[in-house]
Design a protein around this motif. Structure first.
Motif, PDB file in Angstrom:
ATOM      1  N   ILE A  77       5.315  -7.447  -4.546  1.00  0.00           N
ATOM      2  CA  ILE A  77       4.288  -6.424  -4.444  1.00  0.00           C
ATOM      3  C   ILE A  77       4.922  -5.193  -4.758  1.00  0.00           C
ATOM      4  N   ALA A  78       6.243  -5.153  -4.249  1.00  0.00           N
ATOM      5  CA  ALA A  78       6.922  -3.599  -4.647  1.00  0.00           C
ATOM      6  C   ALA A  78       7.024  -3.398  -6.325  1.00  0.00           C
ATOM      7  N   ALA A  79       7.108  -4.733  -6.826  1.00  0.00           N
ATOM      8  CA  ALA A  79       7.259  -4.813  -8.430  1.00  0.00           C
ATOM      9  C   ALA A  79       6.063  -4.619  -8.973  1.00  0.00           C
ATOM     10  N   HIS A  80       4.834  -4.413  -8.352  1.00  0.00           N
ATOM     11  CA  HIS A  80       3.585  -4.092  -8.773  1.00  0.00           C
ATOM     12  C   HIS A  80       3.160  -2.688  -8.417  1.00  0.00           C
ATOM     13  N   GLY A  81       4.086  -2.097  -7.561  1.00  0.00           N
ATOM     14  CA  GLY A  81       3.940  -0.512  -7.410  1.00  0.00           C
ATOM     15  C   GLY A  81       3.099  -0.569  -6.092  1.00  0.00           C
ATOM     16  N   GLY A  82       2.915  -1.594  -5.143  1.00  0.00           N
ATOM     17  CA  GLY A  82       2.431  -1.759  -4.164  1.00  0.00           C
ATOM     18  C   GLY A  82       2.966  -1.949  -2.687  1.00  0.00           C
ATOM     19  N   LYS A  83       2.360  -1.892  -1.681  1.00  0.00           N
ATOM     20  CA  LYS A  83       3.032  -2.159  -0.395  1.00  0.00           C
ATOM     21  C   LYS A  83       2.520  -3.203   0.317  1.00  0.00           C
ATOM     22  N   ILE A  84       3.376  -3.815   1.332  1.00  0.00           N
ATOM     23  CA  ILE A  84       2.825  -4.788   1.974  1.00  0.00           C
ATOM     24  C   ILE A  84       3.153  -4.587   3.605  1.00  0.00           C
ATOM     25  N   TRP A  85       2.429  -4.980   4.560  1.00  0.00           N
ATOM     26  CA  TRP A  85       2.650  -4.747   5.972  1.00  0.00           C
ATOM     27  C   TRP A  85       2.005  -5.597   6.816  1.00  0.00           C
ATOM     28  N   ALA A  86       2.319  -5.710   8.108  1.00  0.00           N
ATOM     29  CA  ALA A  86       1.293  -6.864   8.886  1.00  0.00           C
ATOM     30  C   ALA A  86       1.018  -5.861  10.190  1.00  0.00           C
ATOM     31  N   GLU A  87      -0.233  -6.251  10.755  1.00  0.00           N
ATOM     32  CA  GLU A  87      -0.451  -5.710  12.201  1.00  0.00           C
ATOM     33  C   GLU A  87      -0.731  -6.983  12.945  1.00  0.00           C
ATOM     34  N   SER A  88      -0.551  -6.955  14.127  1.00  0.00           N
ATOM     35  CA  SER A  88      -0.711  -8.137  15.164  1.00  0.00           C
ATOM     36  C   SER A  88      -0.543  -7.941  16.248  1.00  0.00           C
ATOM     37  N   GLU A  89      -1.519  -8.841  17.214  1.00  0.00           N
ATOM     38  CA  GLU A  89      -1.578  -8.732  18.368  1.00  0.00           C
ATOM     39  C   GLU A  89      -1.346 -10.020  19.013  1.00  0.00           C
ATOM     40  N   LEU A  90      -0.362  -9.897  19.978  1.00  0.00           N
ATOM     41  CA  LEU A  90      -0.024 -11.477  20.323  1.00  0.00           C
ATOM     42  C   LEU A  90      -1.044 -12.245  21.057  1.00  0.00           C
ATOM     43  N   GLY A  91      -1.241 -13.620  20.652  1.00  0.00           N
ATOM     44  CA  GLY A  91      -2.343 -14.212  21.315  1.00  0.00           C
ATOM     45  C   GLY A  91      -3.475 -14.060  20.622  1.00  0.00           C
ATOM     46  N   GLU A  92      -3.949 -12.899  19.729  1.00  0.00           N
ATOM     47  CA  GLU A  92      -5.176 -12.581  19.261  1.00  0.00           C
ATOM     48  C   GLU A  92      -5.099 -12.637  17.918  1.00  0.00           C
ATOM     49  N   GLY A  93      -4.027 -12.673  16.978  1.00  0.00           N
ATOM     50  CA  GLY A  93      -4.278 -12.910  15.630  1.00  0.00           C
ATOM     51  C   GLY A  93      -3.295 -11.644  14.838  1.00  0.00           C
ATOM     52  N   THR A  94      -3.322 -12.189  13.663  1.00  0.00           N
ATOM     53  CA  THR A  94      -2.306 -11.297  12.544  1.00  0.00           C
ATOM     54  C   THR A  94      -3.263 -10.684  11.350  1.00  0.00           C
ATOM     55  N   THR A  95      -2.973  -9.768  10.954  1.00  0.00           N
ATOM     56  CA  THR A  95      -3.379  -9.226   9.605  1.00  0.00           C
ATOM     57  C   THR A  95      -2.571  -8.828   8.783  1.00  0.00           C
ATOM     58  N   ILE A  96      -2.535  -9.331   7.410  1.00  0.00           N
ATOM     59  CA  ILE A  96      -1.579  -8.824   6.548  1.00  0.00           C
ATOM     60  C   ILE A  96      -2.162  -8.029   5.341  1.00  0.00           C
ATOM     61  N   PHE A  97      -1.744  -6.924   5.141  1.00  0.00           N
ATOM     62  CA  PHE A  97      -2.389  -5.912   4.259  1.00  0.00           C
ATOM     63  C   PHE A  97      -1.226  -5.790   3.030  1.00  0.00           C
ATOM     64  N   PHE A  98      -1.910  -5.877   1.852  1.00  0.00           N
ATOM     65  CA  PHE A  98      -1.143  -5.328   0.770  1.00  0.00           C
ATOM     66  C   PHE A  98      -2.012  -4.159  -0.320  1.00  0.00           C
ATOM     67  N   THR A  99      -1.263  -3.540  -0.970  1.00  0.00           N
ATOM     68  CA  THR A  99      -1.771  -2.630  -1.568  1.00  0.00           C
ATOM     69  C   THR A  99      -1.665  -2.868  -3.152  1.00  0.00           C
ATOM     70  N   LEU A 100      -2.346  -2.670  -4.148  1.00  0.00           N
ATOM     71  CA  LEU A 100      -2.119  -2.706  -5.798  1.00  0.00           C
ATOM     72  C   LEU A 100      -2.962  -1.684  -6.356  1.00  0.00           C
ATOM     73  N   PRO A 101      -2.373  -1.094  -7.373  1.00  0.00           N
ATOM     74  CA  PRO A 101      -2.871  -0.145  -8.108  1.00  0.00           C
ATOM     75  C   PRO A 101      -3.920  -0.642  -8.911  1.00  0.00           C
ATOM     76  N   PHE A 102      -5.206  -0.057  -9.430  1.00  0.00           N
ATOM     77  CA  PHE A 102      -6.288  -0.851  -9.944  1.00  0.00           C
ATOM     78  C   PHE A 102      -6.911   0.398 -11.133  1.00  0.00           C
ATOM     79  N   GLU A 103      -7.567  -0.521 -12.234  1.00  0.00           N
ATOM     80  CA  GLU A 103      -8.397   0.193 -12.937  1.00  0.00           C
ATOM     81  C   GLU A 103      -9.907  -0.196 -12.681  1.00  0.00           C
ATOM     82  N   LEU A 104     -10.748   1.075 -12.900  1.00  0.00           N
ATOM     83  CA  LEU A 104     -12.029   0.723 -12.537  1.00  0.00           C
ATOM     84  C   LEU A 104     -12.762  -0.062 -13.798  1.00  0.00           C
ATOM     85  N   ASP A 105     -12.340   0.215 -15.085  1.00  0.00           N
ATOM     86  CA  ASP A 105     -12.704  -0.139 -16.264  1.00  0.00           C
ATOM     87  C   ASP A 105     -11.662  -0.705 -16.931  1.00  0.00           C
ATOM     88  N   GLU A 106     -11.953  -1.828 -17.461  1.00  0.00           N
ATOM     89  CA  GLU A 106     -11.051  -2.566 -18.550  1.00  0.00           C
ATOM     90  C   GLU A 106     -10.666  -1.738 -19.560  1.00  0.00           C
TER      91      GLU A 106
END
Ligand code: ATP
Ligand code: MG
Length: 161
Positions: A124-153
């Protein structure tokens, strides 16, 4: 390679949804808008495969896995969220370290090497993005990552004038 992210992400989710043996519901929050990302598709597939495998591995029967993405600060922000066992706060930042696994005993039973998220972080870093996690013990985990994008081809091609 310039690919349409919605389709790319949906295909990966489809592949897991068709082959899963667990009683886990997949829920998608995928916008209709077309977003192009300039990515190494093999590497990004490996990243998303690991995140979804983890979510399945740590999800109970009857659980849900939610998939989505939004636009935030000129980046696509992608999320995969489970209602599995969660990760203790003090271990959260370390899950992206090589060979780090939260609980040796439970991890051994689950299989794996502890490399998946470390590789994901590099890619993800090589693509110019970041990755991180949020979690609550016993309730679940969310993994997030970001990526640069283009709206138009054609954004890639540049200015015609
Ligand atoms: P590998 O991916 O190499 O097969 P792994 O899945 O154990 O092995 P990572 O994907 O790097 O390794 O994850 C590191 C650790 O983070 C896991 O061992 C687990 O303890 C914790 N973890 C990752 N994702 C989740 C999740 N969705 N829920 C709970 N714990 C998680
Ligand atoms: Mg893994």
């Amino acid at each position: 390679e310039l690919v349409e992210f919605n389709m790319f992400f949906n295909r990966i989710i489809d592949r897991f949804e068709m082959s899963k043996s667990q009683d886990v519901q997949f829920i998608r929050y995928i916008p209709e808008t077309t977003y192009f990302v300039d990515i190494d598709t093999d590497k990004l597939t490996q990243v998303i495969d690991n995140i979804i495998s983890n979510a399945l591995k740590y999800s109970p029967d009857g659980g849900n896995i939610r998939f989505g993405f939004t636009v935030q600060e000129n980046m696509l922000k992608v999320m995969v969220s489970d209602d599995g066992m969660g990760i203790p706060k003090e271990n959260l930042s370390r899950i992206f370290d090589r060979f780090y696994r939260v609980d040796r005993a439970r991890s051994r039973a689950m299989g794996g090497t502890g490399l998946g998220l470390a590789i994901a972080k590099e890619m993800i870093a090589a693509h110019g993005g970041k990755i991180w996690a949020e979690s609550e013990l016993g309730e679940g985990t969310t993994i997030f990552f970001t990526l640069p994008f283009e709206l138009d081809e054609l954004d890639e091609v540049g200015d015609w004038e």
